[in-house]
Enzyme design. Structure first.
Site, mmCIF file in Angstrom:
data_model
loop_
_atom_site.group_PDB
_atom_site.id
_atom_site.type_symbol
_atom_site.label_atom_id
_atom_site.label_comp_id
_atom_site.label_asym_id
_atom_site.label_seq_id
_atom_site.Cartn_x
_atom_site.Cartn_y
_atom_site.Cartn_z
ATOM 1 N N ASP A 202 2.613 18.976 -30.985
ATOM 2 C CA ASP A 202 3.985 20.503 -31.123
ATOM 3 C C ASP A 202 5.308 19.186 -31.486
ATOM 4 O O ASP A 202 4.544 17.644 -31.590
ATOM 5 C CB ASP A 202 4.457 20.360 -29.257
ATOM 6 N N HIS A 251 4.532 15.539 -25.237
ATOM 7 C CA HIS A 251 6.299 15.564 -25.520
ATOM 8 C C HIS A 251 6.745 14.530 -25.306
ATOM 9 O O HIS A 251 7.153 13.762 -23.870
ATOM 10 C CB HIS A 251 7.322 16.274 -25.001
ATOM 11 N N ASP A 253 9.469 13.127 -25.605
ATOM 12 C CA ASP A 253 10.821 12.999 -25.788
ATOM 13 C C ASP A 253 11.906 12.931 -24.127
ATOM 14 O O ASP A 253 12.716 13.173 -24.227
ATOM 15 C CB ASP A 253 11.845 13.734 -26.420
ATOM 16 N N CYS A 358 14.933 18.864 -25.668
ATOM 17 C CA CYS A 358 13.810 19.669 -26.037
ATOM 18 C C CYS A 358 14.785 21.260 -26.809
ATOM 19 O O CYS A 358 14.082 22.011 -26.930
ATOM 20 C CB CYS A 358 13.443 20.346 -24.529
HETATM 21 N N1 ABU Z 1 9.206 19.990 -22.745
HETATM 22 C C1 ABU Z 1 9.312 18.064 -22.426
HETATM 23 C C2 ABU Z 1 8.388 17.967 -21.441
HETATM 24 C C3 ABU Z 1 8.260 16.641 -21.302
HETATM 25 C C4 ABU Z 1 8.042 16.534 -19.270
HETATM 26 O O1 ABU Z 1 7.960 16.488 -18.644
HETATM 27 O O2 ABU Z 1 8.158 14.675 -18.688
#
Ligand code: ABU
Length: 382
Positions: A202, A251, A253, A358
């Site tokens: 991703d 992810h 971020d 996101c």
């Molecule tokens: N799409 C980012 C979410 C990542 C998380 O749940 O920490």
């Protein structure tokens, strides 16, 4: 010398100076794609989905797989999204949107059927590196065709001079998923559901800092995926891996996010600041404060994300940072670190997969490709 020109099939002429140009997470933001909520559908049942969403959301989604999100979840999120878009526009940022899609529609490959999910998070399916847009090989079957809703935009950018690549479409057969996988316990080593059968990643498992990118192995990004991108980008770029202690990583971020040259925001639960890549020596490692607790029960049980969504901020220009109004500890921390936080609401977007970072995809930030990590000085031979 004038810039080269391209003539398209309909004889229109465009300059080849690319409308897509973004090298890092902090240069002044000029244009962004913001995701959509229309047509969002609870993701189809699959271990790669359930292993990565909180237990309650997993249960709810199992029951509601393939069904439209109800208005009680969509409407507050839509109100916040509209205000977020208005905020971006008031800051002088051009906002573009994907096409609306009915994600309930069934599709299939030769190996499996699925329905869709949503196009709420363009940060996951598209990666912008310089003037190139890369469609990523996603591991969730319900996101297999997600990039199609961005094709009108991508073709427009391509016609105007952007480069456009699609990574190899993965097969997503059983061989990609470890049948014996179980979410590791708190004191167990991190394991991953995805095998090394084929490259998957991703885009949101990568963050950009000029010629250096940071990536994490996760349940949706395997080593082959990271290696595919490394070879694709070639010797002008370096990809450094960040080790995450998250039991269900997905992810980067909400784990590791560069905010400005020399400043990176780090999640203290997922990252051991003493084990960061040596290239970060000399950078300020900003330890994210404990997120403020969520205010509503419905949010807690429908959120598709972990609590560290407080870190999922969007940098406007290396000083101003859009951050969640509810997360006052993060707002204060940003101030202490010398940023100007711009509070905005987007808590109700969590059931659709994220927050400000996101929900967006940088298309253009004003600035050149640079290196922020000088190579170590080599000892000269006597
Ligand atoms: N799409 C980012 C979410 C990542 C998380 O749940 O920490």
């Amino acid at each position: 010398m004038s810039s080269p020109r391209i003539v398209t099939a309909d004889d229109s002429v465009h300059s080849l100076a690319s409308p897509v140009c973004s090298h890092n997470e902090w240069d002044p933001l000029e244009e962004v794609v913001v995701g959509r909520l229309e047509g969002a559908t609870f993701p189809s049942r699959h271990p790669i989905v359930t292993c990565n969403v909180p237990a309650w959301a997993g249960r709810l989604q199992g029951l509601a797989a393939g069904v439209r999100y109800p208005r009680a979840i969509v409407e507050p999120a839509q109100r916040e999204l509209d205000r977020f878009i208005a905020l971006l526009q008031s800051l002088g940022v051009t906002v573009r949107r994907p096409d609306p899609v009915d994600h309930r529609r069934r599709y299939a490959t030769p190996d499996w059927p699925s329905r869709g999910f949503a196009n709420s998070c363009p940060r996951d399916s598209l990666l912008v590196i310089g003037d190139e847009i890369i469609e990523t090989p996603m591991a969730w079957p319900c996101r297999y065709y997600e990039t199609f809703s961005y094709r009108s935009l991508v073709k427009d950018y391509f016609r105007r001079g952007a480069r456009w690549t699609s990574a190899p479409k993965p097969q997503l057969t059983e061989a990609l998923f470890d049948a014996d996988y179980q979410v590791p316990g708190a004191d167990e080593q991190v394991r991953y559901l995805t095998t090394e059968f084929e490259p998957v990643f991703d885009a949101a498992d990568f963050v950009r800092a000029g010629r250096d990118l940071f990536a994490q192995r996760s349940n949706v990004t395997n080593r082959m995926g990271i290696e595919w991108l490394r070879r694709h980008l070639g010797p002008d770029y370096r990809i450094h891996e960040i080790e995450s202690r998250c039991r269900t990583p997905m992810h980067i971020d909400t784990t590791f996010l560069p905010l400005a040259p020399g400043k990176v925001l780090v999640n203290p639960e997922y990252v051991d600041a003493d084990r960061l890549p040596a290239v970060l020596d000399g950078w300020d490692v900003l330890i994210a404060p404990e997120p403020d607790p969520l205010p509503e029960r419905l949010l807690k049980i429908t959120s598709m994300c972990g609590k560290w969504l407080s870190m999922n901020v969007l940098v406007i220009d290396g000083e101003r940072v859009i951050a969640e109004r509810h997360h006052t500890r993060m707002l204060r921390a940003l101030e202490r670190w010398g940023f100007e936080p711009v509070p905005c609401d987007l808590l109700h977007y969590a059931p659709f997969g994220g927050s400000f970072h996101c929900a967006t995809l940088d298309i253009r930030r004003r600035g050149a490709l640079d290196s922020y990590f000088p190579p170590p000085t080599r000892a000269t031979a006597p």
